[in-house]
Design an enzyme around this catalytic site. Structure first.
Site, mmCIF file in Angstrom:
data_model
loop_
_atom_site.group_PDB
_atom_site.id
_atom_site.type_symbol
_atom_site.label_atom_id
_atom_site.label_comp_id
_atom_site.label_asym_id
_atom_site.label_seq_id
_atom_site.Cartn_x
_atom_site.Cartn_y
_atom_site.Cartn_z
ATOM 1 C CD GLU A 426 -3.205 -0.811 2.001
ATOM 2 O OE1 GLU A 426 -3.512 0.188 2.432
ATOM 3 O OE2 GLU A 426 -3.786 -1.799 2.362
ATOM 4 N N GLY A 427 2.045 1.019 -0.586
ATOM 5 C CA GLY A 427 2.834 2.312 -0.542
ATOM 6 C C GLY A 427 4.022 2.106 0.258
#
Length: 642
Positions: A426-427
């Site tokens: 998620e990053g």
């Protein structure tokens, strides 16, 4: 129709940036505490008094948490999940019966309609028992089908899919590909229009969390531009059982061994046009907007992990004796316990504040959510690492081995493995630094971006210069002095006022440093990733300090552990100030230039002599698997929950 044969499209660095920039939410319609913080404006009024949930939201949320806690105590066997590397069907069905797959879905569609605050508290609770179960629920609701449909879906799509999802139809999000990570401009999966009523999808998706057991998928695919079709990366809701979909592998990882994550191949998968979410070309914007609040699920899990680490550290360090006293009384261990306690308090403060701000919807929290994800994933990893060190050999030993020889089965090493992925998915931390930095300098680029844009002509640069001159003439003088220099400022916070004054002063110092760097490097600023990472890390510490002080004051005002909360807040802020001051020192005194020279040497083979004397146990095979579209040649490992 023949399937495309190309791999990921070749794009330049500039084209990749343009794709990412186009997907950004461009406008700021609501205030943002973190955005103002990076601009040197400490808007305490945006977070204090601490926002609180409505009474009905509390009643509904607490009632569900009580049921969830009871289920986790009796229906989740964490040791079995770790041992078998699979979440049992009966556990998933028990979660379905509770309505846990519909926590964020509106009651009119059969969901529970929990607020972001209580959804995150539920994830923290579940994740403390089994991070794999927490990931299952989070991937389904934070980035899976429910959230993008809630934000961008048509009424017909909501009516068709949300009731199924609330009942427990598991969903997954398919964006990443074997040759595409954080650079979506190279996305290779295609969605070719087939008449006016359908698209045909071809491609391979990697690391599809929940993909092995999902019923519904959000798939990101590139629509070719053609007559009547704008084209671009587009989001689709896809039935996982559609002909042409094959789950070719269930992936195994360092941690989260119960994670149902796989490789999914789509070969000539026909998807109705009615299942397209939003217009063509809006897929990345949908994904990024979904993550504005979806990212809060990870720091929620990290906050839960911090709480558990504190509990184990407290109990173990009081029990274990060395040299005539409990190890907690030895300063070398005591400082670690203090760090765990103070940081656990901070992680909960950050995620609760950001969650409640999301529920109130008065502020734009895109930066706050990103900071919470970045800070939570990094600090939770440090907390778990310190717990393993406090536990010593027992921290490195598996829970199963501890139990086999008659000791308490404490899964400290498992938590360390499970938490490690939070710094990547998620990053990744590096991508989050760049994403947050881009948002932090948005005000500067809005007024001065054309000056450093090589595509702008002299007239456009001149107009931008005039615009920038007016902005900086008003802005820069405000960075000289502020409330942080007034001894009695923020006096209502008592002993914590000194820390808020520090945040206010340091916010202005951070803004000055950012402005100086932009003036110095101009268009080369985006290449100074190490510098930008430190700027963002300073902002994260300031945001955490602000959240901690506001939370401690809330607890004092309500009479709920106010004094010990103030003590934890004070210790955390003092620790954070030391980290912040060190980061400021490293803005200008670092080895960044030397590091780049070493990297050049490594890539040129200058140091291959250093690699001599070892053997490489890696197996044969390409670094990146072949992703040529076509029919699957492997058995389908998708499984249905009985």
């Amino acid at each position: 129709m023949s399937a495309p044969t190309q791999r990921s499209p070749k794009v330049t660095e500039r084209e990749a940036r343009q794709v990412a920039e186009a997907a950004r939410q461009q406008d700021w319609h609501k205030p943002s505490f973190a955005k103002e913080l990076f601009l040197g404006r400490f808007r305490l009024d945006l977070i204090h008094p601490h926002p609180l949930p409505a009474d009905e939201d509390v009643r509904r949320g607490e009632a569900f948490l009580a049921k969830l806690r009871a289920f986790c105590e009796s229906g989740v066997d964490a040791a079995r999940i770790e041992r078998e590397a699979r979440i049992p069907d009966e556990t998933i069905n028990g979660l379905r019966a509770l309505g846990a797959f519909g926590m964020k879905i509106d009651p009119k569609y059969g969901g529970l309609g929990l607020t972001q605050l209580y959804y995150n508290r539920a994830l923290a609770l579940v994740g403390s028992v089994s991070p794999a179960v927490g990931a299952l629920l989070s991937a389904h609701q934070s980035i899976g089908v429910p959230q993008p449909l809630k934000l961008f879906g048509s009424q017909e799509q909501k009516d068709a899919f949300l009731p199924r999802l609330a009942r427990g139809a598991i969903s997954a999000f398919l964006l990443t590909e074997p040759d595409v990570g954080s650079d979506p401009a190279r996305l290779a999966t295609t969605a070719v229009p087939d008449g006016d009523d359908a698209y045909v999808l071809d491609g391979v998706k990697l690391w599809t969390t929940n993909g092995v057991i999902a019923e519904l998928l959000v798939v990101m695919a590139r629509v070719p531009a053609s007559e009547g079709h704008r084209g671009g990366i587009t989001a689709f809701v896809v039935e996982a059982g559609s002909p042409g979909i094959t789950v070719e592998q269930r992936n195994a990882f360092m941690g989260l061994r119960g994670l149902e994550n796989g490789v999914t191949r789509l070969h000539r998968v026909r998807v109705p046009a009615a299942h397209r979410i939003g217009p063509e070309g809006s897929g990345l914007k949908i994904a990024l907007t979904t993550l504005n609040t979806g990212r809060l699920s990870l720091p929620a899990a990290c906050a839960g992990a911090g709480k558990w680490c504190l509990k184990i550290a407290r109990e173990w360090a009081a029990e274990r004796e060395q040299w005539g006293k409990p190890v907690a009384r030895h300063e070398a261990v005591g400082t670690k316990i203090s760090f765990i306690a103070a940081t656990a308090f901070a992680l909960e403060a950050v995620v609760d504040l950001a969650s409640q701000m999301a529920d109130e919807d008065r502020n734009d929290i895109r930066i706050e959510a990103a900071l919470a994800k970045l800070y939570g994933s990094e600090m939770a990893w440090r907390i778990a690492d310190e717990l393993v060190q406090i536990r010593g050999g027992r921290g490195y030993e598996t829970a199963e081995s501890l139990a086999a020889r008659g000791e308490r089965a404490v899964p400290a090493e498992q938590l360390l493995r499970d938490l490690r992925i939070n710094r990547i998915f998620e990053g990744s931390t590096e991508i989050m630094h760049l994403l947050i930095a881009r948002e932090a300098v948005d005000a500067h680029l809005a007024v001065a971006g054309d000056i450093i844009d090589p595509d702008k002509d002299l007239a456009e640069k001149a107009r931008a210069g005039v615009k920038a001159g007016g902005f900086y003439a008003r802005w820069l003088p405000k960075l000289v002095a502020g409330q942080g220099q007034i001894p009695g400022a923020y006096g209502e916070f008592g002993d914590l006022a000194t820390h808020l004054r520090y945040v206010e002063r340091t916010s202005r110092k951070l803004a000055r440093a950012t402005f100086y760097a932009m003036s110095r490097w101009q268009g080369r600023m985006e290449l100074k990733q190490a510098f930008l990472g430190r700027i963002v890390d300073i902002g994260a510490e300031l945001f955490a300090m602000s959240a901690v002080c506001v939370r401690a004051e809330l607890l004092r005002a309500t009479g709920d552990h106010g004094r010990p909360a103030h003590q934890l807040a004070d210790v955390f802020c003092r620790q954070a100030r030391l980290r912040t001051d060190e980061l400021f020192g490293r803005l200008w005194a670092n080895t960044d230039d030397l590091d780049r020279k070493v990297v050049d040497g490594v890539l040129a083979g200058t140091y291959t002599w250093l690699e001599e004397g070892v053997l490489d146990p890696s197996g044969e095979g390409p670094w990146i698997a072949d992703t040529t579209p076509g029919p699957s040649t492997r058995p389908d490992v998708h499984r249905t929950i009985d």
